[in-house]
Scaffold this active site. Structure first.
Site, mmCIF file in Angstrom:
data_model
loop_
_atom_site.group_PDB
_atom_site.id
_atom_site.type_symbol
_atom_site.label_atom_id
_atom_site.label_comp_id
_atom_site.label_asym_id
_atom_site.label_seq_id
_atom_site.Cartn_x
_atom_site.Cartn_y
_atom_site.Cartn_z
ATOM 1 N N ASP A 140 4.234 5.775 -6.016
ATOM 2 C CA ASP A 140 4.727 7.066 -5.533
ATOM 3 C C ASP A 140 5.838 6.820 -4.525
ATOM 4 O O ASP A 140 5.604 6.205 -3.478
ATOM 5 C CB ASP A 140 3.607 7.871 -4.869
ATOM 6 C CG ASP A 140 2.917 8.809 -5.845
ATOM 7 O OD1 ASP A 140 3.467 9.021 -6.942
ATOM 8 O OD2 ASP A 140 1.831 9.307 -5.519
ATOM 9 N N ASP B 191 -0.734 2.706 -5.466
ATOM 10 C CA ASP B 191 -1.979 3.414 -5.150
ATOM 11 C C ASP B 191 -3.111 2.614 -5.778
ATOM 12 O O ASP B 191 -3.352 2.697 -6.987
ATOM 13 C CB ASP B 191 -1.921 4.834 -5.711
ATOM 14 C CG ASP B 191 -3.162 5.653 -5.370
ATOM 15 O OD1 ASP B 191 -4.187 5.058 -4.977
ATOM 16 O OD2 ASP B 191 -3.119 6.883 -5.523
ATOM 17 N N ASP C 296 0.256 2.805 -10.142
ATOM 18 C CA ASP C 296 0.975 4.026 -9.775
ATOM 19 C C ASP C 296 1.826 3.766 -8.540
ATOM 20 O O ASP C 296 1.310 3.299 -7.514
ATOM 21 C CB ASP C 296 -0.018 5.156 -9.507
ATOM 22 C CG ASP C 296 0.674 6.467 -9.194
ATOM 23 O OD1 ASP C 296 1.342 7.005 -10.086
ATOM 24 O OD2 ASP C 296 0.542 6.956 -8.056
#
EC number: 2.7.7.-
Length: 330
Positions: A103, A235, A101
């Site tokens: 972000d 992450d 992930d």
């Protein structure tokens, strides 16, 4: 003025946009969907409905459109013998895909503002004492920040392909970043959390030494370090978790109204209105006066002054807390 309430799922108009989308949406479902747990956050609720199981896309569509319209929609990275079981141990884990992930808001410093939706004043606390309502927060997502997230995804793909021999897929998350997924079978699927942590730390560059010489075109970390790439910002907890929920490709992100979309060519990706499925125009009523970047466009809003704007922008602004979509105009 204390009667004011707002919930992303309260607007019947927004619900109708989402329902019409899911009536015909071709969701990106895994070919083993009967082994996956499904979950969703419905309109009008802050909690998730979990432990759902479906055997066909038609069964899933009927549930979404007629029983629980989703603001957010997920399936599990894990395969289970009994995906609908409420007890996690009873589900009987059979392996998981490998997830990463990215972000963009972890990469960039973004402008944010907290304000009262009634008086429109900027307020630092979570409640406006004058109007006795909870304040709202808006975080501006810029195209430049998304580009930086895309570069992180590009670097991650290179590492997974060149160093691990994997075939990752990249997805725009529908809001502020990118998901990178490897469909795993056999030994890859059975990696435990500790082994996935090692992979996460490797791609983040944790413990990777600097290598003298070699040049920018050298293979592996030698070339990357010489190109100024010291690791990918991910992450790590997402990668470590063997029972993580994944946003379903081609579903809608409930904080933007944008499509969770596979990015097959990273060079062609653009953060713009094409990521929204909604056409026509809306009448949007702003809560505050602000100039902000929205899907690579500069938008000026005046508090309390209705504006006719593309549905893609109006729905995005609504879900970002900046005001309300009041009407749909074809």
């Amino acid at each position: 003025m204390g009667t004011f309430t707002l919930h992303q799922g309260q607007s019947n108009l927004i619900k109708s946009f989402f329902r019409n989308y899911y009536l015909n949406a071709e969701l990106g479902l895994p070919n083993d969907m009967e082994l996956r747990e499904f979950a969703l956050q419905p309109f009008g609720s802050d909690t998730y409905i979990r432990h759902l199981s479906f055997s066909s896309s038609e069964e899933l569509r009927d549930y979404l459109v007629n029983r629980n319209l989703p603001l957010h929609l997920f399936y599990s990275s894990a395969r289970y013998q009994l995906p609908g079981a409420r007890d996690m141990e009873e589900k009987a884990w059979m392996g998981s895909d490998l997830l990463f992930d990215i972000d963009a808001d972890h990469i960039c410093k973004l402008r944010s503002i907290r304000f009262c939706p009634v008086c429109g004043n900027a307020i630092t606390s979570e409640k406006c004492e004058r109007d006795n309502v909870e304040t709202l927060e808006y975080v501006e997502m810029t195209s430049e920040c998304i580009k930086r997230g895309l570069e992180e995804a590009r670097n991650l793909v290179e590492i997974l392909e060149d160093d691990f021999g994997l075939k990752p897929k990249v997805y725009f998350s529908g809001n502020r970043g990118f998901h990178v997924q490897v469909d795993c079978y056999g030994d890859c699927a059975l990696l435990d959390s500790d082994e996935r942590k090692e992979i996460a730390e490797y791609v983040m560059g944790v413990g990777v030494p600097s290598y003298p010489g070699g040049g920018e075109n050298a293979p592996g970390w030698v070339g990357r370090k010489n190109r100024g790439i010291n690791g990918v910002t991910i992450d790590g907890q997402v990668t470590i978790d063997v029972k993580r929920l994944i946003r379903i490709p081609n579903s809608l992100h409930g904080k933007s109204g944008l499509i969770v979309k596979e990015v097959t060519n990273l060079d062609d990706f653009e953060f713009n209105e094409a990521l929204s499925p909604f056409t026509g125009y809306t009448i949007f009523l702003p809560y505050i006066s602000i100039e902000t970047e929205v899907l690579s466009r500069n938008i000026k809003l005046n508090r309390g002054v209705p504006i006719k704007i593309e549905s893609s922008i109006g729905i995005y602004l609504h879900l970002k807390n900046l005001g309300e979509v009041k009407a749909y105009v074809r």
